[in-house]
Write a protein that holds these residues in place. Sequence first.
Motif, PDB file in Angstrom:
ATOM      1  N   ASP A  20       0.802  -1.224   0.000  1.00 47.32           N
ATOM      2  CA  ASP A  20       0.000   0.000   0.000  1.00 47.32           C
ATOM      3  C   ASP A  20       0.837   1.277   0.000  1.00 47.32           C
ATOM      4  O   ASP A  20       0.484   2.259  -0.646  1.00 47.32           O
ATOM      5  CB  ASP A  20      -0.946  -0.010   1.204  1.00 47.32           C
ATOM      6  CG  ASP A  20      -2.072   0.997   1.042  1.00 47.32           C
ATOM      7  OD1 ASP A  20      -2.761   0.952   0.007  1.00 47.32           O
ATOM      8  OD2 ASP A  20      -2.241   1.851   1.933  1.00 47.32           O
TER       9      ASP A  20
ATOM     10  N   TYR B  28     -16.532   1.667   6.340  1.00 48.17           N
ATOM     11  CA  TYR B  28     -15.159   1.423   5.881  1.00 48.17           C
ATOM     12  C   TYR B  28     -14.676   0.029   6.275  1.00 48.17           C
ATOM     13  O   TYR B  28     -14.984  -0.456   7.366  1.00 48.17           O
ATOM     14  CB  TYR B  28     -14.220   2.481   6.477  1.00 48.17           C
ATOM     15  CG  TYR B  28     -12.773   2.216   6.126  1.00 48.17           C
ATOM     16  CD1 TYR B  28     -12.261   2.628   4.909  1.00 48.17           C
ATOM     17  CD2 TYR B  28     -11.938   1.515   7.004  1.00 48.17           C
ATOM     18  CE1 TYR B  28     -10.944   2.363   4.560  1.00 48.17           C
ATOM     19  CE2 TYR B  28     -10.617   1.241   6.672  1.00 48.17           C
ATOM     20  CZ  TYR B  28     -10.122   1.668   5.451  1.00 48.17           C
ATOM     21  OH  TYR B  28      -8.831   1.400   5.104  1.00 48.17           O
TER      22      TYR B  28
ATOM     23  N   HIS C 286      -0.824   9.643   4.018  1.00 47.37           N
ATOM     24  CA  HIS C 286      -1.518  10.625   4.868  1.00 47.37           C
ATOM     25  C   HIS C 286      -0.689  10.930   6.114  1.00 47.37           C
ATOM     26  O   HIS C 286      -0.542  12.079   6.522  1.00 47.37           O
ATOM     27  CB  HIS C 286      -2.906  10.110   5.259  1.00 47.37           C
ATOM     28  CG  HIS C 286      -3.552   9.270   4.195  1.00 47.37           C
ATOM     29  ND1 HIS C 286      -3.942   9.807   2.992  1.00 47.37           N
ATOM     30  CD2 HIS C 286      -3.834   7.934   4.130  1.00 47.37           C
ATOM     31  CE1 HIS C 286      -4.451   8.836   2.236  1.00 47.37           C
ATOM     32  NE2 HIS C 286      -4.394   7.698   2.901  1.00 47.37           N
TER      33      HIS C 286
ATOM     34  N   ARG D  33     -10.908  -2.363   5.852  1.00 47.67           N
ATOM     35  CA  ARG D  33      -9.506  -2.155   5.487  1.00 47.67           C
ATOM     36  C   ARG D  33      -9.144  -2.737   4.115  1.00 47.67           C
ATOM     37  O   ARG D  33      -8.279  -2.224   3.425  1.00 47.67           O
ATOM     38  CB  ARG D  33      -8.594  -2.744   6.575  1.00 47.67           C
ATOM     39  CG  ARG D  33      -7.105  -2.486   6.347  1.00 47.67           C
ATOM     40  CD  ARG D  33      -6.756  -0.995   6.444  1.00 47.67           C
ATOM     41  NE  ARG D  33      -5.380  -0.721   6.046  1.00 47.67           N
ATOM     42  CZ  ARG D  33      -4.337  -0.724   6.882  1.00 47.67           C
ATOM     43  NH1 ARG D  33      -4.531  -0.947   8.180  1.00 47.67           N
ATOM     44  NH2 ARG D  33      -3.120  -0.492   6.449  1.00 47.67           N
TER      45      ARG D  33
ATOM     46  N   GLN E 104      -8.390  -0.944   0.690  1.00 44.74           N
ATOM     47  CA  GLN E 104      -7.112  -0.418   0.207  1.00 44.74           C
ATOM     48  C   GLN E 104      -6.551  -1.283  -0.925  1.00 44.74           C
ATOM     49  O   GLN E 104      -5.780  -0.806  -1.750  1.00 44.74           O
ATOM     50  CB  GLN E 104      -6.124  -0.244   1.357  1.00 44.74           C
ATOM     51  CG  GLN E 104      -5.207  -1.396   1.624  1.00 44.74           C
ATOM     52  CD  GLN E 104      -4.246  -1.134   2.794  1.00 44.74           C
ATOM     53  OE1 GLN E 104      -4.338  -0.156   3.518  1.00 44.74           O
ATOM     54  NE2 GLN E 104      -3.307  -2.036   2.983  1.00 44.74           N
TER      55      GLN E 104
ATOM     56  N   ARG F 124      -8.888   9.477   7.956  1.00 41.70           N
ATOM     57  CA  ARG F 124      -8.164   8.973   6.790  1.00 41.70           C
ATOM     58  C   ARG F 124      -9.129   8.315   5.801  1.00 41.70           C
ATOM     59  O   ARG F 124      -8.822   8.163   4.637  1.00 41.70           O
ATOM     60  CB  ARG F 124      -7.067   7.993   7.209  1.00 41.70           C
ATOM     61  CG  ARG F 124      -5.795   8.693   7.653  1.00 41.70           C
ATOM     62  CD  ARG F 124      -4.741   7.691   8.017  1.00 41.70           C
ATOM     63  NE  ARG F 124      -5.217   6.789   9.055  1.00 41.70           N
ATOM     64  CZ  ARG F 124      -4.616   5.652   9.387  1.00 41.70           C
ATOM     65  NH1 ARG F 124      -3.532   5.266   8.760  1.00 41.70           N
ATOM     66  NH2 ARG F 124      -5.109   4.900  10.344  1.00 41.70           N
ATOM     67  N   ASN F 125     -10.326   7.945   6.308  1.00 43.02           N
ATOM     68  CA  ASN F 125     -11.290   7.305   5.396  1.00 43.02           C
ATOM     69  C   ASN F 125     -11.783   8.261   4.312  1.00 43.02           C
ATOM     70  O   ASN F 125     -11.824   7.907   3.145  1.00 43.02           O
ATOM     71  CB  ASN F 125     -12.481   6.749   6.182  1.00 43.02           C
ATOM     72  CG  ASN F 125     -12.059   5.598   7.091  1.00 43.02           C
ATOM     73  OD1 ASN F 125     -10.921   5.145   7.031  1.00 43.02           O
ATOM     74  ND2 ASN F 125     -12.969   5.132   7.936  1.00 43.02           N
TER      75      ASN F 125
ATOM     76  N   ASP G 158       1.428   5.397   5.942  1.00 48.51           N
ATOM     77  CA  ASP G 158       0.827   5.696   4.639  1.00 48.51           C
ATOM     78  C   ASP G 158       1.141   7.144   4.243  1.00 48.51           C
ATOM     79  O   ASP G 158       1.774   7.883   5.001  1.00 48.51           O
ATOM     80  CB  ASP G 158      -0.694   5.459   4.668  1.00 48.51           C
ATOM     81  CG  ASP G 158      -1.364   6.146   5.849  1.00 48.51           C
ATOM     82  OD1 ASP G 158      -0.906   7.238   6.237  1.00 48.51           O
ATOM     83  OD2 ASP G 158      -2.347   5.601   6.395  1.00 48.51           O
TER      84      ASP G 158
ATOM     85  N   LYS H  65      -6.512  -0.364  -4.753  1.00 52.89           N
ATOM     86  CA  LYS H  65      -5.408   0.346  -5.428  1.00 52.89           C
ATOM     87  C   LYS H  65      -4.560  -0.629  -6.225  1.00 52.89           C
ATOM     88  O   LYS H  65      -4.071  -0.302  -7.304  1.00 52.89           O
ATOM     89  CB  LYS H  65      -4.505   1.038  -4.395  1.00 52.89           C
ATOM     90  CG  LYS H  65      -5.133   2.205  -3.667  1.00 52.89           C
ATOM     91  CD  LYS H  65      -4.160   2.717  -2.585  1.00 52.89           C
ATOM     92  CE  LYS H  65      -4.908   3.350  -1.430  1.00 52.89           C
ATOM     93  NZ  LYS H  65      -4.078   3.455  -0.206  1.00 52.89           N
TER      94      LYS H  65
ATOM     95  N   VAL I  52      -8.544   9.380   2.127  1.00 54.08           N
ATOM     96  CA  VAL I  52      -8.133   8.481   1.040  1.00 54.08           C
ATOM     97  C   VAL I  52      -9.194   8.477  -0.069  1.00 54.08           C
ATOM     98  O   VAL I  52      -8.874   8.413  -1.252  1.00 54.08           O
ATOM     99  CB  VAL I  52      -7.790   7.055   1.553  1.00 54.08           C
ATOM    100  CG1 VAL I  52      -8.999   6.323   2.092  1.00 54.08           C
ATOM    101  CG2 VAL I  52      -7.159   6.228   0.429  1.00 54.08           C
TER     102      VAL I  52
ATOM    103  N   ARG J 266     -16.415   4.144  -2.243  1.00 58.02           N
ATOM    104  CA  ARG J 266     -15.171   3.382  -2.388  1.00 58.02           C
ATOM    105  C   ARG J 266     -15.558   1.988  -2.852  1.00 58.02           C
ATOM    106  O   ARG J 266     -16.311   1.284  -2.184  1.00 58.02           O
ATOM    107  CB  ARG J 266     -14.427   3.329  -1.054  1.00 58.02           C
ATOM    108  CG  ARG J 266     -13.023   2.756  -1.180  1.00 58.02           C
ATOM    109  CD  ARG J 266     -11.986   3.715  -0.694  1.00 58.02           C
ATOM    110  NE  ARG J 266     -10.619   3.245  -0.925  1.00 58.02           N
ATOM    111  CZ  ARG J 266      -9.723   3.071   0.021  1.00 58.02           C
ATOM    112  NH1 ARG J 266     -10.031   3.318   1.285  1.00 58.02           N
ATOM    113  NH2 ARG J 266      -8.498   2.679  -0.276  1.00 58.02           N
TER     114      ARG J 266
HETATM  115  N1  ARG Z   1      -4.434   2.787   3.532  1.00 59.88           N
HETATM  116  C1  ARG Z   1      -5.768   2.958   3.961  1.00 59.88           C
HETATM  117  C2  ARG Z   1      -6.734   2.765   2.779  1.00 59.88           C
HETATM  118  O1  ARG Z   1      -6.304   2.858   1.668  1.00 59.88           O
HETATM  119  C3  ARG Z   1      -5.935   4.330   4.502  1.00 59.88           C
HETATM  120  C4  ARG Z   1      -7.153   4.514   5.336  1.00 59.88           C
HETATM  121  C5  ARG Z   1      -6.935   3.882   6.662  1.00 59.88           C
HETATM  122  N2  ARG Z   1      -8.131   3.967   7.478  1.00 59.88           N
HETATM  123  C6  ARG Z   1      -8.347   3.185   8.509  1.00 59.88           C
HETATM  124  N3  ARG Z   1      -9.479   3.323   9.144  1.00 59.88           N
HETATM  125  N4  ARG Z   1      -7.485   2.296   8.917  1.00 59.88           N
HETATM  126  O2  ARG Z   1      -7.881   2.481   2.990  1.00 59.88           O
END
Ligand code: ARG
Length: 444
Positions: free
Chosen positions: A23, A318, A85, A320, A323, A109-110, A83, A326, A113, A232
Motif C-alpha cells: 500500500d 469502511y 496521509h 480495510r 485499500q 483517513r477514510n 501511509d 489500489k 483516502v 469506495r
Molecule cells: N491505507 C488505507 C486505505 O487505503 C488508509 C485509510 C486507513 N483507514 C483506517 N481506518 N485504517 O484504505
Amino acid sequence: MSKLWQKTTNVNQLVENFTVGRDRVLDREMAAFDVLGSLAHTTMLESIGLMSAEDLSLVQQELKAIYADIQNNNFTIEDGVEDVHSQVEMLLTQRIGDAGKKIHSGRSRNDQVLVDLKLFFRHKLKEVVEAVEKLFRELIELSEQHKDVLLPGYTHLQVAMPSSFGLWFGAYAESLADDLEMVLAAWKITNKNPLGSAAGYGSSFPLNRTLTTELLGFESLNYNVVYAQMGRGKTERIIAQALSSVAATMAKMAMDQCLYLSQNFAFVSYPENLTTGSSIMPHKKNPDVWEIMRGKCNRLQALPNDVAMMTTNLPSGYHRELQLLKELLFPAFADLLDCLNMATFMLQNISVNKNILDDPKYAYLFSVEEVNRAVLNGTPFRDAYKQVGLAIEQGDFNPDKNISHTHEGSIGNLQNAQISAAMDKVLESFGFEKVEAAIGKLVR
Ligand code: ARG
C-alpha cells in the motif's frame, strides 16, 4: 515509528507488514492529490473558524512546498510511516509544529483516502481520454488516407464481401468514440466530492462541504456521508467497466493486427525494427507488440470482475481491504495507457498492402456485387443469386471488381466526419478546463 493512532502499545511487526503490504508504494502515486485535499480542507477549516489565519498561512505554505517536492520527485514515504496521509502530516508537524497538528480536525483517513483516490482517478481518466483521442485521430487519418484500398471482409473467417482499409481503421475509431461514453460515465461518478464524510458518518463540526467541492473543482458532492464512504469500490467498479470497454476495442484491434500480419494474410506490414525475431528461425518478424497488447487488454477485461469479487459482500462503512483496490486499479491505468500510446506509435508506422485483391481466391468477395448488378438490370434477387451461384460452381465466375458505392452504409461512404463530430461532442462533455482551473488556483 509511531502511528497516527498509536497510544501506548506498539503494533506487532508481522501485523504491520501484512496490513501495509504494497500500500505504501501505491500511496506514493497519490501523494500530490493528498496534498491537494489538505489544501482544500484547511482552507475550509479556517473559513469556519477551526483554524486561525496565521496557522492556515503556515500550513498552506508548507503544503505547497511538499507539493513541489512531490512534483520534483523529492518525496518518499519513510520507513515505518504507515501511509501517505501520515507522511504528509508528519512532515508538516516536524516543520511548523502545532499548526501541523491541527489539519486533521473534522477529517478521517477514510474520507482523506476517498478524496485522494477521486482526484487521482480524475487525473488518470483524463490521461486515458487524451491517449484515446490521439489514437482516434491517427485511425481517422489512416482511414481517410487508405479509403479506396480494398480489403477482404470475412464472416466465419471465410471470405465474404469487399471491405476497405478505410472502413477497417474507421471502425476502431468509432468504437473508441463509443468507449469514451463509458469513460464519461465513470468520470461523472468520480467527479463528486466525498471529503467531509470523515470516517463515514460526518462530523459535529460545521464543515462546509460545498466550499471544498468548489476548491477541488468537483462537479458536485456525494451528499449522504454514508454513501460517500460506499463510493469506495463503487467508483472503482464503474471505472473498471470503462477501462475494460476501451481494452476490449484494443484487444480486438490487436488480434486483427496479428492476423493481418500473418504471411497467410499479409494485409499489413511494419518496419523490421518494430517486429521481433526468433532465436532459431532466422526469417521471423513477429508481432510481439500486438500480442503483448492483446494479452494486456484481454487481462484488463477481467478488472470489473476483480473489483466486484473484492467488494461484493461488504456491508456499508469502511473496511480495510478496500485499500487493495489500489492494487487493481493503479496498474490497470498504467497498462491501458501504455497500450494506447504504443498502438498510436505502431499505427504511425503501418504499411498496407494495396494489391491484396489481385489474388484470385478473393474473386468470390464480389459475388453479392454480381447479384446486385443483375437485380438492378431487372432480374429478381433469388434468380440472380442462383445464376451467380451456378457460375461459381462451374468455375465460370469473373466478377467486375469496380465498386463505387457512395450511399450511406456502403464501403465508399466512411462517414468519418460524423464519427469525428460524435467524438468531439463526448470530449467536450468532460469539462477538463474547469478542473484544471480549480487545481491551478489551489496550488498557486
Ligand atoms: N491505507 C488505507 C486505505 O487505503 C488508509 C485509510 C486507513 N483507514 C483506517 N481506518 N485504517 O484504505
